[in-house]
Design a protein around this motif. Sequence first.
Motif, PDB file in Angstrom:
ATOM      1  N   LYS A 126      52.885  63.343  21.314  1.00  0.00           N
ATOM      2  CA  LYS A 126      52.604  64.742  21.586  1.00  0.00           C
ATOM      3  C   LYS A 126      51.769  65.336  20.456  1.00  0.00           C
ATOM      4  O   LYS A 126      51.646  64.734  19.389  1.00  0.00           O
ATOM      5  CB  LYS A 126      53.920  65.521  21.732  1.00  0.00           C
ATOM      6  N   ALA A 127      51.240  66.501  20.679  1.00  0.00           N
ATOM      7  CA  ALA A 127      50.433  67.175  19.659  1.00  0.00           C
ATOM      8  C   ALA A 127      51.274  67.394  18.406  1.00  0.00           C
ATOM      9  O   ALA A 127      52.400  67.869  18.478  1.00  0.00           O
ATOM     10  CB  ALA A 127      49.921  68.506  20.192  1.00  0.00           C
ATOM     11  N   GLY A 128      50.721  67.025  17.247  1.00  0.00           N
ATOM     12  CA  GLY A 128      51.435  67.189  15.994  1.00  0.00           C
ATOM     13  C   GLY A 128      52.272  65.986  15.609  1.00  0.00           C
ATOM     14  O   GLY A 128      52.803  65.922  14.501  1.00  0.00           O
ATOM     15  N   GLU A 129      52.400  65.002  16.530  1.00  0.00           N
ATOM     16  CA  GLU A 129      53.191  63.808  16.262  1.00  0.00           C
ATOM     17  C   GLU A 129      52.322  62.584  15.976  1.00  0.00           C
ATOM     18  O   GLU A 129      52.839  61.515  15.698  1.00  0.00           O
ATOM     19  CB  GLU A 129      54.085  63.465  17.460  1.00  0.00           C
ATOM     20  N   GLU A 130      50.998  62.769  16.040  1.00  0.00           N
ATOM     21  CA  GLU A 130      50.118  61.624  15.931  1.00  0.00           C
ATOM     22  C   GLU A 130      49.414  61.580  14.574  1.00  0.00           C
ATOM     23  O   GLU A 130      49.268  62.604  13.902  1.00  0.00           O
ATOM     24  CB  GLU A 130      49.070  61.633  17.044  1.00  0.00           C
ATOM     25  N   ASN A 131      49.007  60.359  14.181  1.00  0.00           N
ATOM     26  CA  ASN A 131      48.195  60.203  12.984  1.00  0.00           C
ATOM     27  C   ASN A 131      46.724  60.118  13.392  1.00  0.00           C
ATOM     28  O   ASN A 131      46.385  60.383  14.556  1.00  0.00           O
ATOM     29  CB  ASN A 131      48.616  58.954  12.196  1.00  0.00           C
ATOM     30  N   LYS A 132      45.862  59.750  12.460  1.00  0.00           N
ATOM     31  CA  LYS A 132      44.430  59.690  12.768  1.00  0.00           C
ATOM     32  C   LYS A 132      44.095  58.635  13.821  1.00  0.00           C
ATOM     33  O   LYS A 132      43.076  58.730  14.502  1.00  0.00           O
ATOM     34  CB  LYS A 132      43.638  59.415  11.486  1.00  0.00           C
ATOM     35  N   LYS A 133      44.959  57.631  13.944  1.00  0.00           N
ATOM     36  CA  LYS A 133      44.746  56.578  14.936  1.00  0.00           C
ATOM     37  C   LYS A 133      45.338  56.944  16.290  1.00  0.00           C
ATOM     38  O   LYS A 133      45.377  56.129  17.200  1.00  0.00           O
ATOM     39  CB  LYS A 133      45.360  55.258  14.449  1.00  0.00           C
ATOM     40  N   LYS A 134      45.805  58.188  16.407  1.00  0.00           N
ATOM     41  CA  LYS A 134      46.430  58.678  17.638  1.00  0.00           C
ATOM     42  C   LYS A 134      47.696  57.904  17.979  1.00  0.00           C
ATOM     43  O   LYS A 134      48.043  57.726  19.149  1.00  0.00           O
ATOM     44  CB  LYS A 134      45.440  58.609  18.817  1.00  0.00           C
ATOM     45  N   GLU A 135      48.404  57.442  16.938  1.00  0.00           N
ATOM     46  CA  GLU A 135      49.665  56.739  17.120  1.00  0.00           C
ATOM     47  C   GLU A 135      50.820  57.646  16.717  1.00  0.00           C
ATOM     48  O   GLU A 135      50.668  58.534  15.877  1.00  0.00           O
ATOM     49  CB  GLU A 135      49.701  55.471  16.259  1.00  0.00           C
ATOM     50  N   LEU A 136      51.989  57.415  17.303  1.00  0.00           N
ATOM     51  CA  LEU A 136      53.178  58.196  16.970  1.00  0.00           C
ATOM     52  C   LEU A 136      53.559  57.950  15.510  1.00  0.00           C
ATOM     53  O   LEU A 136      53.607  56.804  15.062  1.00  0.00           O
ATOM     54  CB  LEU A 136      54.336  57.792  17.882  1.00  0.00           C
ATOM     55  N   ILE A 137      53.803  59.011  14.758  1.00  0.00           N
ATOM     56  CA  ILE A 137      54.168  58.872  13.351  1.00  0.00           C
ATOM     57  C   ILE A 137      55.683  58.671  13.191  1.00  0.00           C
ATOM     58  O   ILE A 137      56.457  59.001  14.086  1.00  0.00           O
ATOM     59  CB  ILE A 137      53.727  60.095  12.521  1.00  0.00           C
ATOM     60  N   VAL A 138      56.083  58.131  12.056  1.00  0.00           N
ATOM     61  CA  VAL A 138      57.502  57.937  11.740  1.00  0.00           C
ATOM     62  C   VAL A 138      58.095  59.273  11.293  1.00  0.00           C
ATOM     63  O   VAL A 138      57.515  59.980  10.469  1.00  0.00           O
ATOM     64  CB  VAL A 138      57.677  56.897  10.612  1.00  0.00           C
ATOM     65  N   THR A 139      59.266  59.621  11.846  1.00  0.00           N
ATOM     66  CA  THR A 139      59.943  60.862  11.476  1.00  0.00           C
ATOM     67  C   THR A 139      61.423  60.596  11.191  1.00  0.00           C
ATOM     68  O   THR A 139      61.910  59.487  11.418  1.00  0.00           O
ATOM     69  CB  THR A 139      59.823  61.932  12.584  1.00  0.00           C
ATOM     70  N   LEU A 140      62.124  61.629  10.694  1.00  0.00           N
ATOM     71  CA  LEU A 140      63.543  61.519  10.364  1.00  0.00           C
ATOM     72  C   LEU A 140      64.399  62.383  11.286  1.00  0.00           C
ATOM     73  O   LEU A 140      63.930  63.399  11.806  1.00  0.00           O
ATOM     74  CB  LEU A 140      63.797  61.953   8.918  1.00  0.00           C
ATOM     75  N   LEU A 141      65.655  61.987  11.449  1.00  0.00           N
ATOM     76  CA  LEU A 141      66.628  62.798  12.175  1.00  0.00           C
ATOM     77  C   LEU A 141      67.225  63.847  11.237  1.00  0.00           C
ATOM     78  O   LEU A 141      67.253  63.658  10.013  1.00  0.00           O
ATOM     79  CB  LEU A 141      67.768  61.927  12.697  1.00  0.00           C
ATOM     80  N   SER A 142      67.721  64.922  11.800  1.00  0.00           N
ATOM     81  CA  SER A 142      68.478  65.894  11.009  1.00  0.00           C
ATOM     82  C   SER A 142      69.872  65.323  10.765  1.00  0.00           C
ATOM     83  O   SER A 142      70.310  64.401  11.468  1.00  0.00           O
ATOM     84  CB  SER A 142      68.578  67.222  11.750  1.00  0.00           C
ATOM     85  N   ASN A 143      70.597  65.842   9.771  1.00  0.00           N
ATOM     86  CA  ASN A 143      71.957  65.368   9.492  1.00  0.00           C
ATOM     87  C   ASN A 143      72.872  65.558  10.700  1.00  0.00           C
ATOM     88  O   ASN A 143      73.745  64.728  10.974  1.00  0.00           O
ATOM     89  CB  ASN A 143      72.534  66.099   8.288  1.00  0.00           C
TER      90      ASN A 143
END
Length: 205
Positions: free
Chosen positions: A73-90
């Motif tokens: 989705k918008a804001g979740e991609e890097n320059k290669k248009k791949e999904l970026i790694v994110t963290l969960l909330s506690n």
Amino acid sequence: MNLSVIELLAAASGLVCVFLASRAKVLNFWAGYIYTALLFVMFMDKHLYSSMLLQPVSLIINIFGHYRWTHPKAGEENKKKELIVTLLSNKKRFLHVLMIVLGAAVWGFILTQLPKTFNPARLPYFDAFITMTILTALYLSAQKKLECWAAWFTVNVTNSILYLLAGLVFMPIVSGCYLILAIMGFITWKRKYKEDLDKKNYVGN
């Protein structure tokens, strides 16, 4: 086909899948599809019904993850248009752990109530715990959450014990290899997370 051959093929495809996943490569999903099919046959023969029934669900989650990684989705991609790694909330971390425990208790009980036409389930609650942890790990992997590797670490340790008790030959060794790859995956994904975070902060500044 001899079951030992199926186990060997499953081990090989699984190692390829996890290696590619540890490098955050989308190709891991294609190896995962083969791995899932082989595991279904193997677990059915060993009467590990929970692990067997997990495979169709794993297939669905893999398809979902394949789409998520390639269609961020918008804001979740890097320059290669791949999904970026994110963290969960506690809060979400706690909820995932709670779901594993409750799900294992319920599913383990269901396995103990199987009709007599089935051979008795082997270690039903232990098998159910592994199943729920795998589902959690698969879902977090599909969302490219860094915490997925903590779940995979748990799966690999417990799976090694289950496979040994079930009399499997190659899979306990493979689980040990998975454990090493899980550590590598965590290190790689953590680095990617920091890189993407730094780039995002730089752009924001």
